[in-house]
Design a protein around this motif. Structure first.
Motif, mmCIF file in Angstrom:
data_model
loop_
_atom_site.group_PDB
_atom_site.id
_atom_site.type_symbol
_atom_site.label_atom_id
_atom_site.label_comp_id
_atom_site.label_asym_id
_atom_site.label_seq_id
_atom_site.Cartn_x
_atom_site.Cartn_y
_atom_site.Cartn_z
ATOM 1 N N ALA A 126 0.828 -1.208 0.000
ATOM 2 C CA ALA A 126 0.000 0.000 0.000
ATOM 3 C C ALA A 126 0.863 1.258 0.000
ATOM 4 O O ALA A 126 0.527 2.252 -0.653
ATOM 5 C CB ALA A 126 -0.929 -0.006 1.210
ATOM 6 N N VAL A 127 1.984 1.231 0.722
ATOM 7 C CA VAL A 127 2.901 2.377 0.736
ATOM 8 C C VAL A 127 3.338 2.721 -0.682
ATOM 9 O O VAL A 127 3.250 3.873 -1.130
ATOM 10 C CB VAL A 127 4.145 2.078 1.605
ATOM 11 C CG1 VAL A 127 5.171 3.208 1.464
ATOM 12 C CG2 VAL A 127 3.758 1.912 3.063
ATOM 13 N N VAL A 128 3.811 1.706 -1.406
ATOM 14 C CA VAL A 128 4.324 1.916 -2.759
ATOM 15 C C VAL A 128 3.189 2.255 -3.722
ATOM 16 O O VAL A 128 3.309 3.161 -4.556
ATOM 17 C CB VAL A 128 5.088 0.669 -3.245
ATOM 18 C CG1 VAL A 128 5.568 0.856 -4.681
ATOM 19 C CG2 VAL A 128 6.275 0.383 -2.324
ATOM 20 N N GLY A 129 2.076 1.546 -3.599
ATOM 21 C CA GLY A 129 0.956 1.764 -4.517
ATOM 22 C C GLY A 129 0.367 3.156 -4.406
ATOM 23 O O GLY A 129 0.094 3.810 -5.423
ATOM 24 N N VAL A 130 0.168 3.631 -3.188
ATOM 25 C CA VAL A 130 -0.391 4.971 -2.989
ATOM 26 C C VAL A 130 0.555 6.030 -3.545
ATOM 27 O O VAL A 130 0.129 6.984 -4.208
ATOM 28 C CB VAL A 130 -0.678 5.217 -1.495
ATOM 29 C CG1 VAL A 130 -0.948 6.701 -1.228
ATOM 30 C CG2 VAL A 130 -1.871 4.384 -1.040
ATOM 31 N N ASP A 131 1.854 5.856 -3.304
ATOM 32 C CA ASP A 131 2.808 6.853 -3.791
ATOM 33 C C ASP A 131 2.899 6.837 -5.314
ATOM 34 O O ASP A 131 3.037 7.893 -5.941
ATOM 35 C CB ASP A 131 4.189 6.601 -3.184
ATOM 36 C CG ASP A 131 5.106 7.804 -3.341
ATOM 37 O OD1 ASP A 131 4.734 8.893 -2.854
ATOM 38 O OD2 ASP A 131 6.171 7.671 -3.962
ATOM 39 N N PHE A 132 2.814 5.657 -5.911
ATOM 40 C CA PHE A 132 2.839 5.555 -7.375
ATOM 41 C C PHE A 132 1.637 6.283 -7.983
ATOM 42 O O PHE A 132 1.776 7.047 -8.950
ATOM 43 C CB PHE A 132 2.835 4.083 -7.788
ATOM 44 C CG PHE A 132 2.812 3.863 -9.273
ATOM 45 C CD1 PHE A 132 3.944 4.083 -10.043
ATOM 46 C CD2 PHE A 132 1.650 3.429 -9.910
ATOM 47 C CE1 PHE A 132 3.927 3.881 -11.416
ATOM 48 C CE2 PHE A 132 1.624 3.225 -11.279
ATOM 49 C CZ PHE A 132 2.761 3.450 -12.037
#
Length: 391
Positions: A126-132
């Protein structure tokens, strides 16, 4: 039996832990164990809880600037930025998370996989997905004219300090949530809501870093869109490093001389409408809305560099007010902030109409304060009416 001294020590320890935990959240220094939730309703309002930290760090920033004999945060510009942050939060009180309904609906009906909500891997994904998704949202807000009309308020300050991190659009969320919807087929809603807030909180700090230096200078115009990770800009060719020898000019290319937050939130929409009207055919009319702000017929989607202004210097907009007037505005702004905090604590138990009424008064108050900063000819009349309405 616990003695008063024991209770005091226990209370002090709990308070210290809460303060340190809130401070860590500002830097995204959180663990999956503490910030993993099963249901969206369980997710705390981290951004709203962070307001005391915002204000505290603004004071610290000013103290450090004073100690280094640098220019302090301009009072009128700083209050205007804080007002935009309150505009954003007031919008959230009115809409009550309605923009997240689509995300939850897609997840419940069309998710491709059901990731375990209590897994650390889900949390990190979720950290990576939201930032992407934020990267593409931010990029679209610079490259699509109608989205830029909402986002431009974030760049409307001619300063670059921590207050600018709070200068957000009240309408961008209703355009921007679409960019997060692809996550709904994988990421549980509670994880999305958690990390969307932490991602935004972390961006409060990038307004002290060179990696976020988005000014009017041509070389850094429309660059550096990443929120948490700079890797997206490097991967997709939108990274621009700072040029130490070139002074960065902050603000909009065509900056608006105003401290009125309501005006700054909406004025650019008229530019989009006027550009749409000026086009001679429907193809160009549509292009005037969805292509870049600098686009003109016959040129690339984002416009040609030779047609863009490369601003090297300009005088900052400023209106000098007497000390007593600034003190008056500071007191009333503090009262508005306190009123907002009270509303934020109670709004779920209030009727939507009552919430709307209180929000309207808060936004009117902030607008009037901005008009007074501008020394607008009707500002005193608006202030008189506002104060009478309060009484």
């Amino acid at each position: 039996m616990f003695t008063n001294e024991t209770l005091s020590v226990s209370f002090g320890a709990d308070l210290s832990r809460d303060i340190l935990r809130g401070l860590a959240q500002m830097f995204y220094m959180v663990s999956p164990q503490e910030t993993t939730f099963e249901e969206p309703e369980e997710v705390p309002k981290y951004f709203r809880q962070a307001w005391p930290y915002f204000l505290a760090f603004l004071i610290v920033e000013n103290v450090l600037l004073w100690m280094e004999d640098k220019t302090l945060i301009r009072f009128n510009d700083g209050i205007t930025s804080l007002s935009h942050g309150l505009f954003l939060e007031c919008g959230r009180l009115v809409f009550r998370g309605a923009e997240n309904v689509a995300y939850i609906f897609i997840y419940e009906n069309f998710r491709l996989v059901e990731l375990p909500w209590d897994s650390a891997w889900t949390w990190y994904l979720a950290v990576v997905g939201v930032d992407f998704c934020y990267y593409w949202l931010h990029r679209a807000c610079h490259e699509v004219h109608i989205l830029w009309a909402q986002h431009q308020v974030h760049h409307s300050s001619e300063e670059f300090n921590l207050t600018v991190g709070l200068r957000q659009s009240i309408l961008q969320g209703w355009c921007g949530f679409l960019f997060y919807l692809p996550l709904a087929v994988i990421i549980p809603p509670a994880h999305f809501l958690t990390h969307q807030q932490f991602n935004l909180l972390f961006q409060f700090w990038i307004h002290t870093k060179s990696v976020h230096t988005l000014g009017c200078n041509l070389y850094c115009l429309d660059k550096n869109y990443g929120g948490l990770l700079i890797i997206w800009d490097r991967l997709f060719g939108t990274f621009a490093d700072e040029r130490p020898k070139e002074e960065i000019i902050y603000g909009l290319v065509y900056n608006q001389p105003s401290f009125n937050p309501f005006f700054l939130q909406i004025f650019y929409n008229m530019n989009v409408i006027n550009k749409w009207k000026s086009m001679s055919n429907w193809q160009d009319k549509l292009a005037a809305v969805w292509k870049g702000p600098s686009w003109i017929p016959g040129k690339p989607r984002l416009g040609a560099d030779e047609d863009k202004l490369d601003i090297k210097s300009r005088d900052k907009y400023n209106v000098q007010l007497p000390l007593w007037c600034n003190l008056y505005l500071l007191i009333h702004f503090v009262v508005v902030v306190i009123g907002f905090q009270e509303l934020a604590l109670r709004y779920m138990g209030m009727s939507p109409l009552a919430v709307l009424g209180f929000v309207a008064y808060i936004l009117t108050s902030l607008t009037t304060i901005g008009m007074l900063f501008d020394n607008h000819p009707y500002a005193c009349l608006f202030e008189l009416v506002r104060c009478l309405a309060f009484v």
